[in-house]
Design a protein around this motif. Structure first.
Motif, PDB file in Angstrom:
ATOM      1  N   GLY A  21       0.791  -1.224   0.000  1.00  0.00           N
ATOM      2  CA  GLY A  21       0.000   0.000   0.000  1.00  0.00           C
ATOM      3  C   GLY A  21       0.821   1.271   0.000  1.00  0.00           C
ATOM      4  N   ASP A  22       2.112   1.170  -0.330  1.00  0.00           N
ATOM      5  CA  ASP A  22       2.980   2.346  -0.279  1.00  0.00           C
ATOM      6  C   ASP A  22       3.251   2.920  -1.662  1.00  0.00           C
ATOM      7  OD1 ASP A  22       3.109   1.992   2.464  1.00  0.00           O
ATOM      8  OD2 ASP A  22       4.810   0.646   2.333  1.00  0.00           O
ATOM      9  N   GLU A  72       1.513   6.892  -8.294  1.00  0.00           N
ATOM     10  CA  GLU A  72       0.765   7.594  -7.243  1.00  0.00           C
ATOM     11  C   GLU A  72       1.147   7.065  -5.858  1.00  0.00           C
ATOM     12  OE1 GLU A  72      -0.743   9.665  -5.799  1.00  0.00           O
ATOM     13  OE2 GLU A  72      -1.844  10.901  -7.182  1.00  0.00           O
ATOM     14  N   VAL A  73       0.944   7.918  -4.852  1.00  0.00           N
ATOM     15  CA  VAL A  73       1.343   7.535  -3.500  1.00  0.00           C
ATOM     16  C   VAL A  73       0.246   6.803  -2.736  1.00  0.00           C
ATOM     17  CG1 VAL A  73       3.007   9.379  -3.279  1.00  0.00           C
ATOM     18  CG2 VAL A  73       0.649   9.795  -2.590  1.00  0.00           C
ATOM     19  N   ARG A  74      -0.987   6.898  -3.180  1.00  0.00           N
ATOM     20  CA  ARG A  74      -2.030   6.181  -2.461  1.00  0.00           C
ATOM     21  C   ARG A  74      -2.058   4.739  -2.929  1.00  0.00           C
ATOM     22  NH1 ARG A  74      -7.147   9.679  -3.740  1.00  0.00           N
ATOM     23  NH2 ARG A  74      -8.256   7.764  -3.270  1.00  0.00           N
ATOM     24  N   PRO A  75      -2.752   3.867  -2.188  1.00  0.00           N
ATOM     25  CA  PRO A  75      -2.789   2.467  -2.605  1.00  0.00           C
ATOM     26  C   PRO A  75      -3.470   2.312  -3.961  1.00  0.00           C
ATOM     27  CG  PRO A  75      -3.510   2.688  -0.319  1.00  0.00           C
ATOM     28  CD  PRO A  75      -3.423   4.073  -0.886  1.00  0.00           C
ATOM     29  N   ASN A 118       2.093  13.228 -13.845  1.00  0.00           N
ATOM     30  CA  ASN A 118       1.257  12.189 -14.437  1.00  0.00           C
ATOM     31  C   ASN A 118       0.440  12.742 -15.600  1.00  0.00           C
ATOM     32  OD1 ASN A 118       1.966  10.014 -12.761  1.00  0.00           O
ATOM     33  ND2 ASN A 118       0.548  10.681 -11.166  1.00  0.00           N
ATOM     34  N   LEU A 160      -1.760  -1.579   9.645  1.00  0.00           N
ATOM     35  CA  LEU A 160      -0.953  -2.282   8.650  1.00  0.00           C
ATOM     36  C   LEU A 160      -0.748  -3.743   9.024  1.00  0.00           C
ATOM     37  CD1 LEU A 160       0.673  -2.235   6.097  1.00  0.00           C
ATOM     38  CD2 LEU A 160       2.568  -1.261   7.348  1.00  0.00           C
ATOM     39  N   THR A 187      -6.462  -4.983   6.179  1.00  0.00           N
ATOM     40  CA  THR A 187      -5.718  -3.732   6.089  1.00  0.00           C
ATOM     41  C   THR A 187      -6.663  -2.542   6.174  1.00  0.00           C
ATOM     42  OG1 THR A 187      -4.130  -4.798   4.656  1.00  0.00           O
ATOM     43  CG2 THR A 187      -4.239  -2.412   4.551  1.00  0.00           C
ATOM     44  N   GLY A 220      -6.339   0.769   4.937  1.00  0.00           N
ATOM     45  CA  GLY A 220      -5.518   1.678   4.149  1.00  0.00           C
ATOM     46  C   GLY A 220      -6.312   2.667   3.315  1.00  0.00           C
ATOM     47  N   VAL A 256      -6.172  10.860   2.665  1.00  0.00           N
ATOM     48  CA  VAL A 256      -6.604   9.708   1.884  1.00  0.00           C
ATOM     49  C   VAL A 256      -5.557   8.609   1.797  1.00  0.00           C
ATOM     50  CG1 VAL A 256      -8.221  11.023   0.504  1.00  0.00           C
ATOM     51  CG2 VAL A 256      -5.861  10.802  -0.274  1.00  0.00           C
ATOM     52  N   ARG A 257      -4.314   8.935   2.086  1.00  0.00           N
ATOM     53  CA  ARG A 257      -3.300   7.902   2.015  1.00  0.00           C
ATOM     54  C   ARG A 257      -3.295   7.100   3.309  1.00  0.00           C
ATOM     55  NH1 ARG A 257       1.952  11.225   0.782  1.00  0.00           N
ATOM     56  NH2 ARG A 257       2.989   9.427   1.646  1.00  0.00           N
ATOM     57  N   PRO A 258      -2.618   5.947   3.324  1.00  0.00           N
ATOM     58  CA  PRO A 258      -2.606   5.158   4.546  1.00  0.00           C
ATOM     59  C   PRO A 258      -1.919   5.913   5.687  1.00  0.00           C
ATOM     60  CG  PRO A 258      -1.880   3.815   2.688  1.00  0.00           C
ATOM     61  CD  PRO A 258      -1.947   5.247   2.205  1.00  0.00           C
ATOM     62  N   TRP A 311      -0.032   4.788   7.912  1.00  0.00           N
ATOM     63  CA  TRP A 311       1.307   4.330   8.256  1.00  0.00           C
ATOM     64  C   TRP A 311       2.424   5.045   7.505  1.00  0.00           C
ATOM     65  CZ3 TRP A 311      -2.080   0.619   5.911  1.00  0.00           C
ATOM     66  CH2 TRP A 311      -1.780   0.315   4.579  1.00  0.00           C
ATOM     67  N   SER A 312       2.105   5.672   6.381  1.00  0.00           N
ATOM     68  CA  SER A 312       3.173   6.320   5.611  1.00  0.00           C
ATOM     69  C   SER A 312       3.062   7.842   5.619  1.00  0.00           C
ATOM     70  CB  SER A 312       3.157   5.807   4.165  1.00  0.00           C
ATOM     71  OG  SER A 312       2.039   6.311   3.467  1.00  0.00           O
TER      72      SER A 312
END
Lengths: 262, 262, 262, 262
Positions: A41-42, A60-63, B69, D30, D39, D41, D61-63, D65-66
């Protein structure tokens, strides 16, 4: 560990392999088939060849699983050669520039694995990259550094030898720094026409790498996206898969490294 | 106010009109040509028709000018019909779902303008949208609401009359709510083959709308992307541009609204 | 060119200066007060000191004006010393790691300006940064490189001399590379207690830098956030503002550089 | 299914519970402790009370954990009452506006669970929300709709009865629509001083809900963040946890619903 997929064959829409509800890379990224696998998911990325010699890139940075742009793009884009990668970071931050695949001119590269003790040799590794290629370093990953160094080592001209040389250099830096951790490496590289995939480790544990040929279409994956019995073959440890027009062969990376040593 | 661009003609790469260093929509979004124009940094979107009947969509919340992108995508995608939109929010938040164009099946819609006092009629406006279309409402903009209502009013079948009906309904809601502010509206709609563009306001000040035909290729823009003298024609106030295979005509929206009134 | 703001004084909520509807940094980022100023939509950041010795950092790639998280954060956070920065990229990409302020331990740094021909000396500039600090390089900007080099040069111990030394080194690299373009530099640095701001250029055109003291509270800005007549004083070219407990003085950067030359 | 955590007690830094390397909500998001968990995420959020009556909100919107911003924020913010939530979407898209917690004035709400067949009653559910509250609907989730409806039902005045009333209404809509799927609901609500947590389902399977009191500090979680034996108590099915100054009690939601029925 990351997961990746490379396709070379008759043009197909990317969604077939990248986003399909089951048996696709994105599906895998969330729902691991084997218990040992983790969430990817990174960040993610795709690279594909269309009408131009240079590939398109979307990272992209989102999953991957929640990105509606990826879904739409994969429905639209049809390609005879494409890469897809879902990332599980081994430490570097989640930015677009750290997502695979990496592009340089008409080349694409993506990687799964890890340089043990990377932080301790990062700078010396970067020091081996010539100026004009170093200018193209946009992120902070070991993967991008390896790619740029391999380009400097002649990756486009001698894809197997150049990668052997690169791995040898990295091992050298690790030894110099007294690093005990392993260098484990699977990767894929393409010039838009031909495809190379690598599987190597300094110990006996390189990440897995599989391929399948079906009606002349080649699929290379870090892990099978469907039932293991369905025609998947493992790339042997220490080897490189070489797919040129009309032929898929396995070459020995270890041997190439040995010759360099001599 | 937003800016948009619609192209219909021989297939071209999107970057020619969307991302080129000068005289493109993205260039405009940052460097306004006319002093009065503002920055369009509240998200953007493109929609294009490729090999499928449904269009591809790429929408993002960051400014178009810094999105690598978008740049790569526009270099790769070649299309005979595409929309591009850069957004300057009139109040609703900057989310992908609030970015134009909006897609529904094989249709695309994008909008520039504002419903005066939208907050006071939002709910009643949404109330006019039938259930099955309301399910497709993903954002909170007036633009998306107008699109869904227009679809319900028969936009695919009668693009000019249905839009006239829709504007009439919105005006009705505004009158009922005692809203003094104006309804100003320019927009573009397509079914993947034909293209309609609208310019209307309840006062004398609809946003600008221009088009240019060159070698049979049609370009419709909220504002000229290069020198105004280079073949741009204004869509008259209260009118609709109708581009079907081999013909571009201007129809009277006001008249259509009048007939509805009768 | 970027814009920034640094505050040192009685604890205040950040929104007063960062997000207020008028006369704030975020307001400026979108609606330029002076015609010459451009949009600052390439990311932003805030850094503030609270109960810990290390500052908090919030950086994002979208424009500051549409970020609801920033708004909420600035309403909540009260601080006696904070930095805020809105970015207009001079070439490097829009990533969080390229947004200011940059933090290192309890230090914060932010920058406005440009190293002319940066691409041609980037690598040599990075080469001057010692290993342990180079490990903290997360982005690709000239600003971050200058900060890390200045830290190596003793920024915490001798903030004016160390910055003079750093600018001298950068100029040296530029001269060696035969770069004609200018080095222009305004910046702010803090250790959480004291504040330094710099204004220097190799030609007569350093970016502007103003400060205002009001009831013992100091505000340093790249450009006044309200009427220029309201107590703003310009930091003279070639000088550094030094704000320690109870004193605000101006020191001569040029002189410091001269002494180094001797 | 989502995961959440609510804290009420002596002011502590958020990172202790939200971001710590082990035994924290982000860690859980995670690395699932129990095999069955998935998960989380699909976005996250925190809400906290500081010096103002209205809470601060940070949603992304991103997980979790990061996100380096979350990490820095949680290191800085100290609060006597805060919510944290990591999301696993049950269908609605991953946008900030769909992330929990939801704020309204000085109130915060977050939710784990699902309205079976939500798509079929969404519109009628929204229809029950009064105009002034409906204006505050920014996303598309069932969770936000329930919150707004509960507010309309008097949530601030009668937190248990109002929630009972709300769940009853939702069940009514589900029955009317002939929906067989279950309504399962755990949630937390606060006014900045007191805290309510709910656990209810129309069948025997409400999501889990635990709490622990330690030295007068209350922690409420969807699942224990450390060893289950360490003082965690389950909120019984059909019950509500009520934490007011100096007292933590369990009230019967089912009973409240029953009284409404009579």
């Amino acid at each position: 560990m990351c997961r990746f997929l490379a396709y070379k064959g008759e043009p197909i829409f990317l969604d077939e392999l990248v986003c399909a509800p089951a048996h696709s890379l994105v599906h895998q990224s969330l729902h691991a088939i084997e218990a040992k696998t983790e969430t990817n998911g990174d960040g993610f990325g795709i690279g594909w060849y269309g009408e131009r010699s240079e590939p398109g890139i979307y990272r992209e940075v989102r999953p991957a699983w929640s990105d509606e742009n990826l879904r739409s793009l994969c429905e639209q884009v049809r390609s005879k050669l494409f890469f897809a990668h879902v990332r599980a970071s081994t430490g570097t931050s989640t930015t677009r520039a750290n997502c695979h695949p990496f592009a340089h001119g008409r080349y694409l590269f993506m990687h799964n694995g890890q340089i043990g003790g990377y932080g301790r040799i990062k700078r010396r590794l970067e020091g081996l990259i010539p100026d004009e290629l170093y200018d193209r370093r946009l992120g902070t990953t070991d993967s991008e550094a390896i790619f740029l160094l391999a380009l400097a080592n002649g990756l486009p001209e001698e894809p197997v030898v150049a990668m052997a040389r690169t791995l040898k250099q990295v091992r050298g830096l690790m030894n110099d720094a007294g690093i005990d951790e392993a260098l484990r490496f699977t990767a894929a590289f393409t010039d838009g026409e031909n495809l190379w995939a690598y599987r190597w480790a300094c110990d006996a544990k390189p990440p897995t790498l599989y391929f399948r040929e079906l009606d002349g279409n080649l699929l290379v994956v870090s892990e099978p996206i469907d039932d293991k019995t369905r025609g998947w073959r493992e790339v042997p440890k220490g080897c490189s898969l070489v797919a040129r027009a009309g032929s898929v062969t396995v070459e020995c990376l270890n041997q190439a490294m040995g010759r360099l040593a001599a």
